[in-house]
Design an enzyme around this catalytic site. Sequence first.
Site, PDB file in Angstrom:
ATOM      1  N   SER A   1     -22.101 -19.799  51.335  1.00  0.00           N
ATOM      2  CA  SER A   1     -21.591 -19.538  52.685  1.00  0.00           C
ATOM      3  C   SER A   1     -20.073 -19.403  52.777  1.00  0.00           C
ATOM      4  O   SER A   1     -19.573 -18.640  53.602  1.00  0.00           O
ATOM      5  CB  SER A   1     -22.070 -20.633  53.644  1.00  0.00           C
ATOM      6  OG  SER A   1     -21.712 -21.917  53.170  1.00  0.00           O
TER       7      SER A   1
ATOM      8  N   HIS B   1     -17.447 -26.387  55.152  1.00  0.00           N
ATOM      9  CA  HIS B   1     -16.795 -25.103  55.396  1.00  0.00           C
ATOM     10  C   HIS B   1     -15.351 -25.271  55.862  1.00  0.00           C
ATOM     11  O   HIS B   1     -14.989 -26.287  56.442  1.00  0.00           O
ATOM     12  CB  HIS B   1     -17.587 -24.315  56.446  1.00  0.00           C
ATOM     13  CG  HIS B   1     -19.011 -24.071  56.061  1.00  0.00           C
ATOM     14  ND1 HIS B   1     -20.065 -24.728  56.657  1.00  0.00           N
ATOM     15  CD2 HIS B   1     -19.541 -23.270  55.116  1.00  0.00           C
ATOM     16  CE1 HIS B   1     -21.194 -24.329  56.106  1.00  0.00           C
ATOM     17  NE2 HIS B   1     -20.909 -23.455  55.167  1.00  0.00           N
TER      18      HIS B   1
ATOM     19  N   ASP C   1     -18.702 -29.974  59.663  1.00  0.00           N
ATOM     20  CA  ASP C   1     -19.832 -30.187  58.759  1.00  0.00           C
ATOM     21  C   ASP C   1     -19.454 -30.685  57.366  1.00  0.00           C
ATOM     22  O   ASP C   1     -20.329 -31.041  56.586  1.00  0.00           O
ATOM     23  CB  ASP C   1     -20.662 -28.911  58.626  1.00  0.00           C
ATOM     24  CG  ASP C   1     -19.840 -27.707  58.200  1.00  0.00           C
ATOM     25  OD1 ASP C   1     -18.894 -27.864  57.413  1.00  0.00           O
ATOM     26  OD2 ASP C   1     -20.146 -26.589  58.661  1.00  0.00           O
TER      27      ASP C   1
END
Length: 587
Positions: A35, A257, A254
Amino acid sequence: MKRLLFAAALLMSMLSQAKAEVDPQFHIYLCFGQSNMEGNAQWETIDNQYVDPRFQMLATTAFDSPKRTMGQWYTAYCPIVSPMGKLGMSDYFGRTMVAAMPSDVKIGVVAVAMGGAPIEMFDKDKYQAKINEDPSAWHVTLANWYYGGNPYKRLIDMAKKAQEVGVIKGILLHQGESNNTQQDWPQKVKKIYNDILSDLGLQAEDVPLFAGETEYQEMGGVCWGHNAVIARLPQVIPTAHVVSAKGCPGNGQDGFHFSPAGYRMMGKRYAFEALRVMGKALKVDASYTLPDNLKKFFTAKSLQNVGDLVMRKGSSRSVSITATFEDGHQEDVSNEITYSVPDFVTEEGGRFTAIEEGTGTITATYTDFTGKSLSVTFQVESTMQGTNHILVVNNGSAGQNAWDKQCNTTLKKAMVKGKNYVVKALIKADKSGDCALWPIWTGSSNKNQWGGSNDVQYLSSYRLTSTFKEYTWSFNAQFPNDKLQFAFGLIGGKVYFDDVSCKEKDSDEEMVVNGDFESDDLSNWEIISWAGQTMTIEEDNTTGIRTVHHEMVSTDKGLYDLSGRRVSGAHPHKGVYISNGKKIILR
């Protein structure tokens, strides 16, 4: 005959024209990962105000907004990687590269990435098995939506298309969160890297690999322990280079990221590492005019003074230099600083070593991408009786097993099987509990069910107290052990280490790196980050030390618990025990 000659000439002309279509000044970089490579931060107005047309992206899937056709080139406005992606690593990589290269050079990226994807999703021989493990996983869904269920094949197919018009100059990787701290990750990456080179007819020396670190712990990251694994990549792949994530902010949500500012910094650092490999200056090309949005991002307006540095003679310390830029973001620029130091101090890579006593001034100078230079000064003092430093490991809550919390160190060289070794360490803990030493051969092909080495020597444990004591383990190496594991999973709170040493018996050669913690370089040390552990170097005065010595040369085949206590009775309870230096499970 004339027709045949004419046809041959025409064919040669067509081939020549086709070959001429490959522009050697079109530099292409392949990008893959999960990601953070896909891009996870919503881009801001500044990011899509203007993108130089010399920065191109090859659409590796179909896009609806903006409308893009797979296999076609476009100016690299966000999103670059996929319709699901946002601002990521490749955005400011390309913008920085374009600004640094001559005006006749174009930069292109070919990117395939999926959120949550383990590294095996890019292994052409293992991706299907990984998909079969959990067909409903999000990364599998993304692979099916965008890449025909085979991310590696899509990357290769699009790379071959890119080779029709340009030259592949490097590979960018950002992955690891889904393989956090897996020790064989570098070997897995090596296979994929070699497969890419082979399938595209490339040579490693022409196509370096650039691998980015994960978000640092102090920035909110939860997979920061994987950075110690990423650091070993250049040892496994000589043409690999690590891109630092130090000081790059996370999204504050989170732990995986980066924020938009973090992605801009990381993209720039990928570019800087590529420019270093090329031997180019980290500076905008003289012919290039930075657009306003990039000029503010690249222009520094101040440096933060780090304060005075007090050191013990013989110790080493690094400092973090932070710059504030015109767009308001702050960035750790320590690896771009040049230093002027007094003669009693040496400096290498921003690390200072006090070789003599003295007091003096260090000048730190930073030159930004635009060529603007800023400097700060700070005092350095070296004394014979400076503050002692120790390693502090915070376990948080206690685990359920001895192996749940550990502090491990990789040795300078492996032990020799059959030879005798002596390990010593000063250790204490806030809460009383057992600490065992388990030397391990990490390079063994004898693997356990988790993929780790099964060749471990389970030496006895000691009961730690709140006072530093020197503990000694003397033993015969059953394997070519290359790592020391201190296991203390049943202790909650903090455990403290100092003066950790490993030597072959009757030898003066030290095998532990930075065992006195007088350097703040902990690259040879690790804890289990996913188990909630953290480690820091702190100041302390070690007093009241007592020596505790235990010989471990016996080949006794008795049964012991994980605290090193011999188990009596013919029918022990179910559980994990040690027999002849091996861990066994009684069911």
